[in-house]
Design a protein around this motif. Structure first.
Motif, mmCIF file in Angstrom:
data_model
loop_
_atom_site.group_PDB
_atom_site.id
_atom_site.type_symbol
_atom_site.label_atom_id
_atom_site.label_comp_id
_atom_site.label_asym_id
_atom_site.label_seq_id
_atom_site.Cartn_x
_atom_site.Cartn_y
_atom_site.Cartn_z
ATOM 1 N N GLY A 90 0.427 -1.303 -0.187
ATOM 2 C CA GLY A 90 0.252 0.090 -0.046
ATOM 3 C C GLY A 90 0.694 1.090 0.064
ATOM 4 O O GLY A 90 0.125 2.371 -0.695
ATOM 5 N N GLY A 91 2.184 1.435 0.542
ATOM 6 C CA GLY A 91 2.625 2.752 0.903
ATOM 7 C C GLY A 91 4.210 2.175 0.197
ATOM 8 O O GLY A 91 4.760 3.112 0.092
ATOM 9 N N ASP A 92 4.153 0.822 -0.391
ATOM 10 C CA ASP A 92 5.714 1.011 -1.322
ATOM 11 C C ASP A 92 5.187 1.427 -2.931
ATOM 12 O O ASP A 92 5.523 0.033 -3.413
ATOM 13 N N LEU A 137 -4.854 -3.478 -3.251
ATOM 14 C CA LEU A 137 -3.571 -3.162 -2.016
ATOM 15 C C LEU A 137 -3.924 -3.449 -0.500
ATOM 16 O O LEU A 137 -4.839 -3.261 -0.904
ATOM 17 N N SER A 138 -3.378 -4.213 0.220
ATOM 18 C CA SER A 138 -3.360 -4.076 1.009
ATOM 19 C C SER A 138 -2.430 -2.825 1.896
ATOM 20 O O SER A 138 -1.315 -2.605 1.791
ATOM 21 N N PHE A 139 -3.348 -2.209 3.116
ATOM 22 C CA PHE A 139 -2.489 -0.802 4.048
ATOM 23 C C PHE A 139 -3.044 -0.682 5.192
ATOM 24 O O PHE A 139 -3.966 -0.357 5.421
ATOM 25 N N TYR A 140 -1.983 -1.204 6.011
ATOM 26 C CA TYR A 140 -1.894 -1.178 7.171
ATOM 27 C C TYR A 140 -0.708 -0.132 7.914
ATOM 28 O O TYR A 140 0.496 -1.210 7.503
ATOM 29 N N PRO A 141 -1.180 0.429 8.247
ATOM 30 C CA PRO A 141 -0.724 1.685 8.668
ATOM 31 C C PRO A 141 1.071 1.046 9.445
ATOM 32 O O PRO A 141 2.875 1.159 8.802
ATOM 33 N N TRP A 142 1.149 0.280 10.298
ATOM 34 C CA TRP A 142 2.212 -0.157 11.198
ATOM 35 C C TRP A 142 3.028 -1.234 10.340
ATOM 36 O O TRP A 142 4.334 -1.369 10.868
#
Length: 740
Positions: A211-213, A236-241
């Protein structure tokens, strides 16, 4: 009456149809655990009443359900039979349905992609046939029960491939070129099965966890493009941690939408509403040591704010390619004997002895966005009462929270918080006057205080930049300011910063209200004279304002001390400010008249006058006003509270040197705050050549050498290259020329 009834029915059906056509943003949930939880006695409540979970989700705006399917699960849950049963309930309630093929007997994710036991000894060709046959059989079985999904995932988080070891990628012990081909063939087998069942209605998703990459996502989907894999949706998966910041997600979504022109869905996400846990012998995945997003605490508000911002980012994805999100297992409550390691990330409170869990207020985020009426609010702040040297390029920030429809996100797009992430930063209009206009929903309540700083990281003299306590306009027992949005655009009265530790009224004014006069506040700073010993408050003074008696109708004088200033205590640099207010006769002085003046120090070791500057002046206003504070004699000096110049105001990317270059070149950049940085070299075709930096970096200045080699260690040919820096939601690009 019958005719009117028919007309009303037609209009109602038309409106419902219109709503259903326009409400296509996916607000989905993955509730694959629910059948098992229900069988063990788990129940769900809304407003204290036990209801079918699907009814609660429907009432709260959820429109899509995601279910995982395992090949041969040990207990039958998430197998085909249970999936068909649950899919029937889902369809009967009017939800759309996403089916997530794991191609495993249990969990498949980036860390493990274990083949079903029934396929463990198959040759690769037989494995491909099994993927095709199994996928087709599942979908045909669902169609036979009238529960065909609208969307299908071919694999779950297949970032590192699927059906290991045959379809495993990024394994240094295997030939990567061969592995990508094999992985692609397995994907294609599943895709072919979906198309053979229903080629026109079922959307096909490929799902990874990046998600953030952005670099990782681009590399993966470029590889799929090389293998000519045709699909519809990027998942996309997006778990902030695990997956980065919201800024990184935003950049990734916008970049992927432009590169691939495909719909994008954040198909897995969640955020904690607490870090506490129920004693169920299951440790929580997200606990006290988990690094959460700054400004989003583990609370109901933090969870709700996260989802609101996430939804906004997805909706604003370029080319309208952000199609929605799925919250992973919002109903995964703890019931014995399975417990829950996800209980603090659900959208339901902890279960009690009756195994009943109440819906949390954050579930309201799933309701369709409504065009609530908004108003414009112009807020005006005056910092003449701030006992520090705040310049026009300083920071006046509103910190607080909104209670009502908008949560921390205002309808005009800004986020307001109680910390330095608040985006309500005022603009200097003139002198000590600052303004900002934003939007609020009618009826919402804004609770706030004023924060000031010389920069975003260097606060003003007192209390870390925070003003003192304020009695709100409604006289309630609070320590902050208050505004309740009405039905009309509003310009609030000027609000003065409170430099004292005592409570003041929200709309206090340093001026006395007098219909016959207009007050003018003068302020002067004597820090530089005091530091050099030129002025000693114990021996010299008073500090006064002298001016033209004719222009001021006798209120000022060039020869007499008619306006004596008082020392501000406490104030910056050993109480270096002197200020005072004088009242001019309103009906004797015409608006706009030019009035000359200067600051003067009686009994000074020099002649007392500001000598190095011409006469000061101001134009007579129509209402009480403050003049911008001045250093005595206008010397361009600052006090011992200096502006923080160690950091840039923004990110900066300097031109490489030398340029053009032959063998190597130096690249310099600066960060104004801690940030995740992507610094990459691309060729003129837009292909990635070299990753120089791809990590979280502290604020500061950095220098890096590029020796002209790509990521494989091979020297690149002469030509034009592009240096791409991404940080703090911004992208900077420089052109590099390599000549050999």
């Amino acid at each position: 009456m019958k005719l009117l009834g028919k007309i009303f029915l037609i209009l109602t059906l038309f409106c419902l149809n219109l709503y259903s056509q326009t409400d296509d943003f996916i607000r989905g949930v993955d509730i694959s655990f629910t059948p098992q939880i229900e069988d063990l006695g788990g129940k769900y409540k809304l407003n204290g009443v036990v209801k079918d979970l699907l009814d609660i989700l429907k009432e709260k705006g959820v429109n899509y359900i995601r279910l995982r399917i395992w090949h041969t699960p040990k207990d039958g849950y998430c197998g085909l039979e249970k999936t068909i049963q649950f899919a029937k309930r889902i369809k009967e309630k009017g939800f759309k349905f996403l089916l997530d093929f794991h191609y495993s007997d249990s969990w498949a994710d980036p860390e493990k992609q274990t083949k079903p036991a029934a396929w463990s000894n198959l040759s690769f060709e037989s494995l491909k046939d099994s993927v095709y046959s199994y996928t087709k059989f599942v979908l045909e079985s669902l169609r036979a029960n009238n529960v065909l999904p609208e969307m299908v995932q071919i694999g779950n988080e297949v970032t590192n491939g699927m059906l290991w070891p045959d379809g495993k990628i990024y394994d240094p012990t295997l030939n990567q070129s061969i592995q990508w081909v094999k992985f692609a063939q397995l994907l294609q087998a599943g895709i072919n099965a979906v198309k053979d069942v229903d080629s026109s209605n079922i959307k096909i998703m490929i799902h990874i966890d990046r998600g953030g990459d952005n670099n990782g996502a681009v590399y993966f989907f470029n590889k799929l493009k090389e293998q000519k894999i045709n699909f519809d949706v990027i998942g996309l998966s997006f778990y902030p941690w695990w997956h980065g910041t919201l800024e990184q997600l935003k950049y990734n979504l916008n970049d992927l939408s432009t590169r691939y022109n495909k719909d994008i869905i954040v198909v897995e996400t969640a955020y904690p509403w607490t870090l506490n846990y129920q004693i169920d012998n299951h440790g929580n995945i997200v606990g006290q040591n988990t690094k959460l997003l700054q400004g989003f605490p583990a609370s109901l508000k933090g969870q709700k704010d996260f989802l609101i911002i996430l939804k906004k980012i997805i909706k604003e994805t370029k080319n309208n390619k952000g199609k929605g999100f799925f919250y992973w297992e919002p109903a995964y409550i703890s019931v014995p004997p399975i417990g829950s390691s996800w209980e603090n990330l659900t959208l339901f409170g902890f279960t009690n002895s009756n195994l009943e869990a109440e819906a949390l207020s954050s579930i309201d985020v799933f309701l369709p966005d409504v065009d609530y009426a908004t108003i414009n609010v112009k807020m005006r702040i005056n910092t003449s009462t701030l006992n520090d040297t705040l310049k026009p390029n300083g920071i006046v920030q509103l910190r607080g929270e909104v209670k009502g429809k908008s949560s921390s996100l205002l309808p005009s797009g800004e986020r307001i918080t109680w910390d330095n992430l608040s985006e309500l930063i005022f603009k200097n209009i003139d002198g000590d006057n600052w303004e900002y206009t934003f939007q609020m929903y009618e009826g919402d309540t804004l609770e706030y205080s004023i924060w000031t700083g010389h920069t975003k990281t260097k606060y003003t003299y007192l209390s870390g930049g925070w003003e003192g306590p304020v009695i709100p306009f409604d006289n309630s027992n609070k320590n902050y300011r208050l505004f309740i949005a009405g039905k009309n655009d509003t310009i609030l009265p000027v609000q003065y910063y409170n430099s004292s530790k005592s409570k003041i009224y929200q709309y206090f004014s340093p001026f006395k209200q007098n219909n016959d006069s207009i007050g003018i506040m003068f302020r002067v700073n004597l820090a530089h004279l005091m530091s050099k010993g030129i002025f000693d408050p114990a021996k010299n003074g008073p500090v006064v304002v002298r001016g033209d008696s004719i222009e001021s109708e006798g209120i000022l004088s060039w020869n007499r001390n008619k306006l004596i200033l008082k020392r501000e205590e406490p104030s910056v640099a050993n109480n270096s400010f002197w200020s005072g207010i004088v009242y001019f006769p309103k009906y004797l002085i015409q608006k706009g008249r030019k009035i000359h003046y200067k600051f003067y120090i009686d009994n000074a070791p020099f002649n007392g006058w500001e000598n190095s500057i011409p006469d000061r002046y101001f134009y007579f206003p129509s209402e009480d006003s403050t003049l911008a504070w001045k250093f005595f004699n206008d010397k361009n000096l600052i006090t011992d509270i200096k502006e923080d110049k160690s950091l840039p105001d923004d990110i900066k990317l300097y031109q490489n040197y030398p340029n053009p270059f032959n063998s190597s070149t130096t690249i310099k950049y600066e960060l104004n705050k801690d940030s995740y940085v992507s610094l990459c070299i691309y060729n003129s075709l837009g292909e990635l050549v070299k990753v120089l930096d791809n990590k979280f970096i502290k604020a500061g200045s950095y220098s890096i050498l590029w020796d002209g080699r790509d990521d494989n260690g091979i020297y690149v040919p002469s030509g034009i290259y592009f240096l791409n820096l991404v940080a703090n939601e911004k992208r900077l690009v420089n052109k590099l020329i390599l000549l050999k």
